[in-house]
Design a protein around this motif. Structure first.
Motif, mmCIF file in Angstrom:
data_model
loop_
_atom_site.group_PDB
_atom_site.id
_atom_site.type_symbol
_atom_site.label_atom_id
_atom_site.label_comp_id
_atom_site.label_asym_id
_atom_site.label_seq_id
_atom_site.Cartn_x
_atom_site.Cartn_y
_atom_site.Cartn_z
ATOM 1 N N ASP A 4 -39.403 -4.225 -18.556
ATOM 2 C CA ASP A 4 -40.675 -3.513 -18.739
ATOM 3 C C ASP A 4 -40.836 -2.427 -17.688
ATOM 4 O O ASP A 4 -41.447 -1.397 -17.950
ATOM 5 N N ASP A 5 -40.272 -2.632 -16.504
ATOM 6 C CA ASP A 5 -40.310 -1.594 -15.492
ATOM 7 C C ASP A 5 -39.614 -0.338 -15.999
ATOM 8 O O ASP A 5 -40.129 0.769 -15.839
ATOM 9 N N PHE A 8 -41.929 1.427 -18.659
ATOM 10 C CA PHE A 8 -43.098 2.137 -18.133
ATOM 11 C C PHE A 8 -42.707 3.321 -17.268
ATOM 12 O O PHE A 8 -43.355 4.365 -17.318
ATOM 13 N N LYS A 9 -41.637 3.171 -16.496
ATOM 14 C CA LYS A 9 -41.160 4.296 -15.679
ATOM 15 C C LYS A 9 -40.721 5.430 -16.603
ATOM 16 O O LYS A 9 -40.970 6.596 -16.321
ATOM 17 N N LEU A 11 -41.844 6.108 -19.532
ATOM 18 C CA LEU A 11 -42.996 6.746 -20.170
ATOM 19 C C LEU A 11 -43.842 7.553 -19.186
ATOM 20 O O LEU A 11 -44.716 8.321 -19.599
ATOM 21 N N ALA A 12 -43.574 7.400 -17.912
ATOM 22 C CA ALA A 12 -44.430 8.036 -16.903
ATOM 23 C C ALA A 12 -44.242 9.545 -16.822
ATOM 24 O O ALA A 12 -45.061 10.234 -16.230
ATOM 25 N N PRO A 14 -44.049 13.337 -18.427
ATOM 26 C CA PRO A 14 -44.531 14.091 -19.597
ATOM 27 C C PRO A 14 -43.399 14.653 -20.451
ATOM 28 O O PRO A 14 -43.530 14.712 -21.681
ATOM 29 N N ARG A 17 -42.172 11.880 -22.635
ATOM 30 C CA ARG A 17 -43.118 11.598 -23.715
ATOM 31 C C ARG A 17 -43.018 12.670 -24.793
ATOM 32 O O ARG A 17 -43.092 12.370 -25.989
ATOM 33 N N ILE A 76 -42.906 -0.092 -27.459
ATOM 34 C CA ILE A 76 -44.287 0.391 -27.507
ATOM 35 C C ILE A 76 -45.210 -0.715 -28.021
ATOM 36 O O ILE A 76 -46.291 -0.969 -27.480
ATOM 37 N N LEU A 78 -44.740 -3.837 -27.815
ATOM 38 C CA LEU A 78 -44.844 -4.915 -26.825
ATOM 39 C C LEU A 78 -45.882 -4.591 -25.737
ATOM 40 O O LEU A 78 -46.563 -5.489 -25.232
ATOM 41 N N ILE A 79 -45.987 -3.294 -25.404
ATOM 42 C CA ILE A 79 -47.028 -2.882 -24.462
ATOM 43 C C ILE A 79 -48.399 -3.238 -25.031
ATOM 44 O O ILE A 79 -49.247 -3.832 -24.366
ATOM 45 N N HIS A 80 -48.574 -2.862 -26.262
ATOM 46 C CA HIS A 80 -49.829 -3.147 -26.958
ATOM 47 C C HIS A 80 -50.164 -4.638 -26.900
ATOM 48 O O HIS A 80 -51.262 -5.044 -26.512
ATOM 49 N N PHE B 8 -50.342 6.936 -18.151
ATOM 50 C CA PHE B 8 -48.934 6.517 -18.048
ATOM 51 C C PHE B 8 -48.484 6.397 -16.596
ATOM 52 O O PHE B 8 -47.721 5.490 -16.259
ATOM 53 N N ALA B 12 -47.107 2.961 -14.589
ATOM 54 C CA ALA B 12 -45.721 3.005 -14.125
ATOM 55 C C ALA B 12 -45.451 2.079 -12.948
ATOM 56 O O ALA B 12 -44.302 1.810 -12.622
ATOM 57 N N ARG B 17 -49.691 -3.001 -13.059
ATOM 58 C CA ARG B 17 -49.591 -3.793 -14.297
ATOM 59 C C ARG B 17 -49.987 -5.236 -14.025
ATOM 60 O O ARG B 17 -50.645 -5.877 -14.861
ATOM 61 N N ILE B 76 -54.688 1.706 -24.012
ATOM 62 C CA ILE B 76 -53.483 1.002 -24.459
ATOM 63 C C ILE B 76 -53.297 1.172 -25.955
ATOM 64 O O ILE B 76 -52.190 1.451 -26.433
ATOM 65 N N ARG B 82 -49.905 6.480 -30.828
ATOM 66 C CA ARG B 82 -49.205 7.763 -30.664
ATOM 67 C C ARG B 82 -47.817 7.741 -31.297
ATOM 68 O O ARG B 82 -47.380 8.751 -31.851
ATOM 69 N N TRP B 83 -47.128 6.599 -31.209
ATOM 70 C CA TRP B 83 -45.738 6.556 -31.673
ATOM 71 C C TRP B 83 -45.491 5.515 -32.760
ATOM 72 O O TRP B 83 -44.341 5.275 -33.134
#
Lengths: 106, 106
Positions: A4-5, A8-9, A11-12, A14, A17, A76, A78-80, B8, B12, B17, B76, B82-83
């Motif tokens: 997960d790190d 998220f890293k 996605l950090a 722009p 993204r 994505i 899983l984040i949700h 985001f 990160a 988190r 969230i 978004r995706w």
DNA sequence: AAGTTATGTGACCATCGGGTCACATGTCAA
DNA sequence: TTGACATGTGACCCGATGGTCACATAACTT
């Protein structure tokens, strides 16, 4: 570095993204194809794609000398699921729909 | 710095988190309460909470000299939307459910 | 075979971000 | 009002990250 790190890293940034946005619109593009949409050298884009790939947000298929990139939506989701349980999902969805209705009137 | 950039960037960091995880389990905690769960000085935790707050992932309510923190799931949900479009959401959900079933057999 | 096209690697540099501390403000309780 | 408690601010250090470049490999084309 945990899974997960990595996600998220990844996605950090722009630019990354934006790359996901591009692949969301149309999958299976090559590095040079994606490079054309960005104001950055090929090396920068390649570096970003590698990060996305290692986070499993993008999966690739080699085809000759080309490398095709595809968006993988599973991380994505899983984040949700991490911070929105089934019960509150109904409320949140309603809230977001309302927000969209207010911000984008026809 | 745009809104989504703040979100985001906030996500990160593993400490932030973890703070969201704590608030997901139980809302309305103060800084000192949260500090107790972390191996970090109060200043570090406060800095992280500020980042989460500015990203609107955490909303606060002042109560006397205390500051209560609450998790806001809306950003969230927006990441998700978004995706993942309505059509593929069905497939992805099925995939994730399958993944969970395989990884956590009863 | 030779030139061109698509991608990969390692080093380098400037900037950003996480964590701590000294110091400060505001609030409750006795 | 005096002390203890909860939080806020600005500066500082250091490791991580974004972007570029020189150089290199591999595959298609003619």
């Amino acid at each position: 570095m945990t899974d997960d790190d990595r996600v998220f890293k990844a996605l950090a940034d722009p630019t990354r993204r934006f790359l996901l946005d591009l692949l969301f619109r149309r999958d299976g593009r090559t590095l040079t194809e994606l490079e054309r949409e960005l104001e950055m050298t090929r090396f920068g884009v390649a570096k970003h794609l590698k990060v996305l790939e290692e986070a499993d947000l993008v999966v690739v298929r080699r085809q000759g000398r080309e490398k095709l990139h595809f968006l993988n939506p599973v991380p994505i989701r899983l984040i949700h699921d991490r911070w929105i349980d089934k019960y509150t999902e109904r409320h949140v969805t309603a809230l977001v729909d309302l927000k969209n209705a207010l911000e984008e009137p026809e």
